[in-house]
Design a protein around this motif. Structure first.
Motif, PDB file in Angstrom:
ATOM      1  N   THR A  36       7.038 -12.814  -2.706  1.00 59.12           N
ATOM      2  CA  THR A  36       6.123 -12.444  -1.628  1.00 59.12           C
ATOM      3  C   THR A  36       6.607 -11.197  -0.904  1.00 59.12           C
ATOM      4  OG1 THR A  36       7.277 -13.939  -0.094  1.00 59.12           O
ATOM      5  CG2 THR A  36       5.351 -14.825  -1.261  1.00 59.12           C
ATOM      6  N   SER A  37       7.464 -10.416  -1.538  1.00 57.57           N
ATOM      7  CA  SER A  37       8.039  -9.243  -0.885  1.00 57.57           C
ATOM      8  C   SER A  37       7.064  -8.065  -0.913  1.00 57.57           C
ATOM      9  CB  SER A  37       9.339  -8.849  -1.583  1.00 57.57           C
ATOM     10  OG  SER A  37       9.087  -8.439  -2.918  1.00 57.57           O
ATOM     11  N   SER A  38       7.411  -7.005  -0.173  1.00 54.48           N
ATOM     12  CA  SER A  38       6.579  -5.808  -0.164  1.00 54.48           C
ATOM     13  C   SER A  38       6.747  -4.994  -1.442  1.00 54.48           C
ATOM     14  CB  SER A  38       6.933  -4.932   1.047  1.00 54.48           C
ATOM     15  OG  SER A  38       6.649  -5.603   2.254  1.00 54.48           O
ATOM     16  N   GLU A  39       7.954  -5.001  -2.007  1.00 53.21           N
ATOM     17  CA  GLU A  39       8.226  -4.243  -3.221  1.00 53.21           C
ATOM     18  C   GLU A  39       7.704  -5.000  -4.447  1.00 53.21           C
ATOM     19  OE1 GLU A  39       9.583  -1.343  -3.688  1.00 53.21           O
ATOM     20  OE2 GLU A  39      10.521  -0.849  -1.774  1.00 53.21           O
ATOM     21  N   TYR A  40       7.112  -4.262  -5.376  1.00 50.01           N
ATOM     22  CA  TYR A  40       6.687  -4.924  -6.619  1.00 50.01           C
ATOM     23  C   TYR A  40       6.914  -4.077  -7.857  1.00 50.01           C
ATOM     24  CZ  TYR A  40       2.353  -2.127  -6.361  1.00 50.01           C
ATOM     25  OH  TYR A  40       1.438  -1.108  -6.294  1.00 50.01           O
ATOM     26  N   LEU A  41       7.212  -2.795  -7.703  1.00 50.82           N
ATOM     27  CA  LEU A  41       7.345  -1.941  -8.883  1.00 50.82           C
ATOM     28  C   LEU A  41       8.540  -2.328  -9.745  1.00 50.82           C
ATOM     29  CD1 LEU A  41       6.342   1.587  -7.552  1.00 50.82           C
ATOM     30  CD2 LEU A  41       4.987  -0.042  -8.857  1.00 50.82           C
ATOM     31  N   LYS A  84      -0.302   7.749  -6.077  1.00 48.67           N
ATOM     32  CA  LYS A  84       0.315   6.457  -6.357  1.00 48.67           C
ATOM     33  C   LYS A  84       0.942   6.448  -7.747  1.00 48.67           C
ATOM     34  CE  LYS A  84      -0.469   1.523  -5.830  1.00 48.67           C
ATOM     35  NZ  LYS A  84      -1.405   0.483  -5.357  1.00 48.67           N
ATOM     36  N   PHE A  85       0.205   6.944  -8.742  1.00 49.24           N
ATOM     37  CA  PHE A  85       0.751   6.984 -10.103  1.00 49.24           C
ATOM     38  C   PHE A  85       1.899   7.980 -10.213  1.00 49.24           C
ATOM     39  CE2 PHE A  85      -2.732   4.354 -11.272  1.00 49.24           C
ATOM     40  CZ  PHE A  85      -2.370   3.760 -12.473  1.00 49.24           C
ATOM     41  N   GLU A  86       1.832   9.051  -9.427  1.00 47.47           N
ATOM     42  CA  GLU A  86       2.939  10.001  -9.397  1.00 47.47           C
ATOM     43  C   GLU A  86       4.220   9.297  -8.944  1.00 47.47           C
ATOM     44  OE1 GLU A  86       3.816  14.378  -7.434  1.00 47.47           O
ATOM     45  OE2 GLU A  86       2.655  12.933  -6.283  1.00 47.47           O
ATOM     46  N   TYR A  87       4.102   8.520  -7.877  1.00 53.32           N
ATOM     47  CA  TYR A  87       5.260   7.798  -7.364  1.00 53.32           C
ATOM     48  C   TYR A  87       5.706   6.721  -8.336  1.00 53.32           C
ATOM     49  CZ  TYR A  87       8.123   4.788  -4.419  1.00 53.32           C
ATOM     50  OH  TYR A  87       9.156   4.016  -3.917  1.00 53.32           O
ATOM     51  N   MET A  88       4.753   5.981  -8.905  1.00 54.78           N
ATOM     52  CA  MET A  88       5.090   4.922  -9.855  1.00 54.78           C
ATOM     53  C   MET A  88       5.825   5.487 -11.070  1.00 54.78           C
ATOM     54  SD  MET A  88       1.614   2.634  -9.785  1.00 54.78           S
ATOM     55  CE  MET A  88       2.141   1.688 -11.215  1.00 54.78           C
ATOM     56  N   ASN A  89       5.348   6.624 -11.567  1.00 53.18           N
ATOM     57  CA  ASN A  89       5.980   7.235 -12.733  1.00 53.18           C
ATOM     58  C   ASN A  89       7.428   7.609 -12.439  1.00 53.18           C
ATOM     59  OD1 ASN A  89       5.718   8.427 -15.490  1.00 53.18           O
ATOM     60  ND2 ASN A  89       6.156  10.307 -14.381  1.00 53.18           N
ATOM     61  N   PHE A 120       0.814  -1.215   0.000  1.00 57.11           N
ATOM     62  CA  PHE A 120       0.000   0.000   0.000  1.00 57.11           C
ATOM     63  C   PHE A 120       0.852   1.272   0.000  1.00 57.11           C
ATOM     64  CE2 PHE A 120      -3.568  -2.262   2.652  1.00 57.11           C
ATOM     65  CZ  PHE A 120      -3.807  -3.111   1.588  1.00 57.11           C
ATOM     66  N   TRP A 121       2.135   1.156   0.301  1.00 52.93           N
ATOM     67  CA  TRP A 121       2.961   2.324   0.550  1.00 52.93           C
ATOM     68  C   TRP A 121       3.110   3.270  -0.644  1.00 52.93           C
ATOM     69  CZ3 TRP A 121       4.129   5.493   4.071  1.00 52.93           C
ATOM     70  CH2 TRP A 121       5.236   6.325   3.978  1.00 52.93           C
ATOM     71  N   PRO A 122       3.161   2.792  -1.905  1.00 53.34           N
ATOM     72  CA  PRO A 122       3.321   3.743  -3.021  1.00 53.34           C
ATOM     73  C   PRO A 122       2.286   4.860  -3.052  1.00 53.34           C
ATOM     74  CG  PRO A 122       3.760   1.530  -3.800  1.00 53.34           C
ATOM     75  CD  PRO A 122       3.256   1.394  -2.379  1.00 53.34           C
ATOM     76  N   ALA A 123       1.106   4.664  -2.497  1.00 52.93           N
ATOM     77  CA  ALA A 123       0.090   5.716  -2.485  1.00 52.93           C
ATOM     78  C   ALA A 123       0.465   6.855  -1.537  1.00 52.93           C
ATOM     79  CB  ALA A 123      -1.265   5.140  -2.096  1.00 52.93           C
ATOM     80  N   LEU A 124       1.330   6.585  -0.567  1.00 47.43           N
ATOM     81  CA  LEU A 124       1.723   7.588   0.418  1.00 47.43           C
ATOM     82  C   LEU A 124       3.178   8.025   0.291  1.00 47.43           C
ATOM     83  CD1 LEU A 124      -0.020   6.087   3.612  1.00 47.43           C
ATOM     84  CD2 LEU A 124      -0.814   7.998   2.193  1.00 47.43           C
ATOM     85  N   ALA A 125       3.946   7.292  -0.475  1.00 53.74           N
ATOM     86  CA  ALA A 125       5.398   7.523  -0.516  1.00 53.74           C
ATOM     87  C   ALA A 125       5.752   8.937  -0.953  1.00 53.74           C
ATOM     88  CB  ALA A 125       6.058   6.499  -1.440  1.00 53.74           C
ATOM     89  N   SER A 126       5.094   9.449  -1.994  1.00 47.94           N
ATOM     90  CA  SER A 126       5.449  10.784  -2.490  1.00 47.94           C
ATOM     91  C   SER A 126       5.052  11.868  -1.489  1.00 47.94           C
ATOM     92  CB  SER A 126       4.800  11.039  -3.847  1.00 47.94           C
ATOM     93  OG  SER A 126       3.397  10.931  -3.778  1.00 47.94           O
ATOM     94  N   ILE A 184       0.721   1.887 -16.961  1.00 43.85           N
ATOM     95  CA  ILE A 184       1.707   2.958 -16.997  1.00 43.85           C
ATOM     96  C   ILE A 184       3.023   2.500 -17.627  1.00 43.85           C
ATOM     97  CG2 ILE A 184       2.794   2.593 -14.734  1.00 43.85           C
ATOM     98  CD1 ILE A 184       2.645   5.603 -14.294  1.00 43.85           C
ATOM     99  N   THR A 185       3.246   1.182 -17.682  1.00 42.22           N
ATOM    100  CA  THR A 185       4.463   0.654 -18.300  1.00 42.22           C
ATOM    101  C   THR A 185       4.363   0.616 -19.825  1.00 42.22           C
ATOM    102  OG1 THR A 185       3.766  -1.666 -18.340  1.00 42.22           O
ATOM    103  CG2 THR A 185       4.782  -0.854 -16.293  1.00 42.22           C
ATOM    104  N   LYS A 186       3.124   0.702 -20.353  1.00 44.28           N
ATOM    105  CA  LYS A 186       2.852   0.599 -21.799  1.00 44.28           C
ATOM    106  C   LYS A 186       3.217  -0.784 -22.352  1.00 44.28           C
ATOM    107  CE  LYS A 186       3.507   5.559 -22.348  1.00 44.28           C
ATOM    108  NZ  LYS A 186       4.244   6.655 -23.040  1.00 44.28           N
TER     109      LYS A 186
END
Length: 348
Positions: A273-278, A168-173, A16-22, A300-302
């Motif tokens: 099974t890790s927390s990171e997935y990006l 979340k998309f801001e952080y993912m980008n 869930f963290w990418p939504a709050l990371a930025s 977003i990866t196209k």
């Protein structure tokens, strides 16, 4: 003098963290804020033990990270000790976290909520009318459509809702274009052209959202991996999959463990099974999944998305239905190879 605003992020799931990371990173760079992370335990179903799901997410370079057990062990109230001005919660599901962090225990604080995933389903009361939504000081949402959902379904309507776009998309980008924490776990350096498949399964059964297919086709997943040793496959089940399947008698614990062991025994498969997935988004060539969030996030990866349709899911809301044309859709795992061959031939 500037009054410092102390902001507490209650972190229960690394996914869930990418939504709050930025937001957290921006506050770290602003002298007006003192952002603090409190890692709390969670669970995926009532009646099971609480666990820590994200202690691997924050390394020593992140300041002001605390773990609930460190307070609990000596009998201290962590919220009183930290004394925050604002609290960010990650999810509205009160029954999955300890009592002291549920909405009823946070009423005296300014509660903020950024959804951890896009609200793509037609599930009004579930996503917009929980206790957290009633008592939140601020509810942040992506767009006008979701703002209108608060107005329509929330007891408090949209008086505390704000449109801010997708953090979340801001952080993912930023992540996908600027950094890479990990490498693809199965990269064969002697043959880097191997097809890299990210295969993700959902946990929601017919009694809930109905997207899951793994309880019906898990043997086909193993068979596909065995018959295509020239493909690299990272298999990433939703963290709640085992709990959901076993507690609903869709698979025994022994059958599920045997399935995972069978995958792990294959040289071309890695079970993640890790927390990171990006980083898996970053390095994969194609996504295979039966739902929900990744169907939209991976866009977003196209890169191509192959959706395994359960034919029992609740479907998407009016706004997000328009994205369905962005995926290849299959019902049977046997259809998967034909699509991959077309993609390899440049027919996308």
């Amino acid at each position: 003098s500037v009054e410092i605003i102390r902001v507490l992020f209650l972190v229960q799931n690394g996914e869930f963290w990418p939504a709050l990371a930025s937001i957290f990173e921006a506050m770290k760079q602003n002298d007006k804020f003192q952002p603090i992370i409190l890692i709390i335990p969670t669970r995926y179903s009532e009646g099971v033990e609480y666990e820590y799901k994200c202690t691997d997410l924050f390394n020593a370079s992140v300041d002001n990270v605390f773990i609930y057990d460190d307070f609990n062990r000596v009998g201290l109230d962590s919220l009183s000790c930290i004394n925050p001005d604002i609290i960010f919660r990650q999810a509205p599901w009160d029954h999955l976290i300890p009592d002291c962090f549920r909405t009823n225990s946070l009423k005296q604080y300014r509660i903020c909520y950024v959804p951890y995933a896009i609200h793509t389903l037609e599930m009004g009361n579930v996503f917009y009318n929980q206790s957290l939504h009633h008592f939140a000081w601020r509810l942040y949402c992506d767009n006008d459509y979701l703002m209108n959902c608060y107005r329509k379904y929330n007891l408090m309507q949209d008086i505390n809702a704000k449109i801010v776009g997708s953090t979340k998309f801001e952080y993912m980008n930023y992540y996908l274009n600027e950094i890479s924490i990990n490498d693809w776990p199965l990269t064969n350096k002697s043959n880097p052209a191997r097809v890299k498949i990210l295969w993700c399964s959902h946990h929601s059964l017919e009694s809930w959202l109905g997207f899951a297919t793994l309880h019906k086709n898990y043997n086909d997943v193993v068979s596909f991996a065995k018959h295509h040793p020239d493909y690299d496959i990272v298999f990433r089940p939703h963290p709640a999959t085992k709990t959901a399947f076993v507690s609903n008698n869709k698979m025994s614990e022994e059958d599920y463990d045997e399935f995972i062991n069978n995958l792990e025994s294959l040289a071309n498969v890695y079970v993640d099974t890790s927390s990171e997935y990006l980083y898996l988004f970053q390095h994969s060539d194609v996504l295979v999944t039966d739902g929900i969030s990744f169907l939209f996030e991976y866009l977003i990866t196209k890169k191509p998305i192959i959706f395994i349709d359960s034919l029992t899911n609740v479907g998407f809301n009016d706004f997000y239905k328009k994205f369905e044309d962005s995926w290849y859709k299959i019902i049977d795992i046997n259809e998967l190879q034909n699509i991959i061959e077309k993609l390899l031939d440049g027919d996308d």
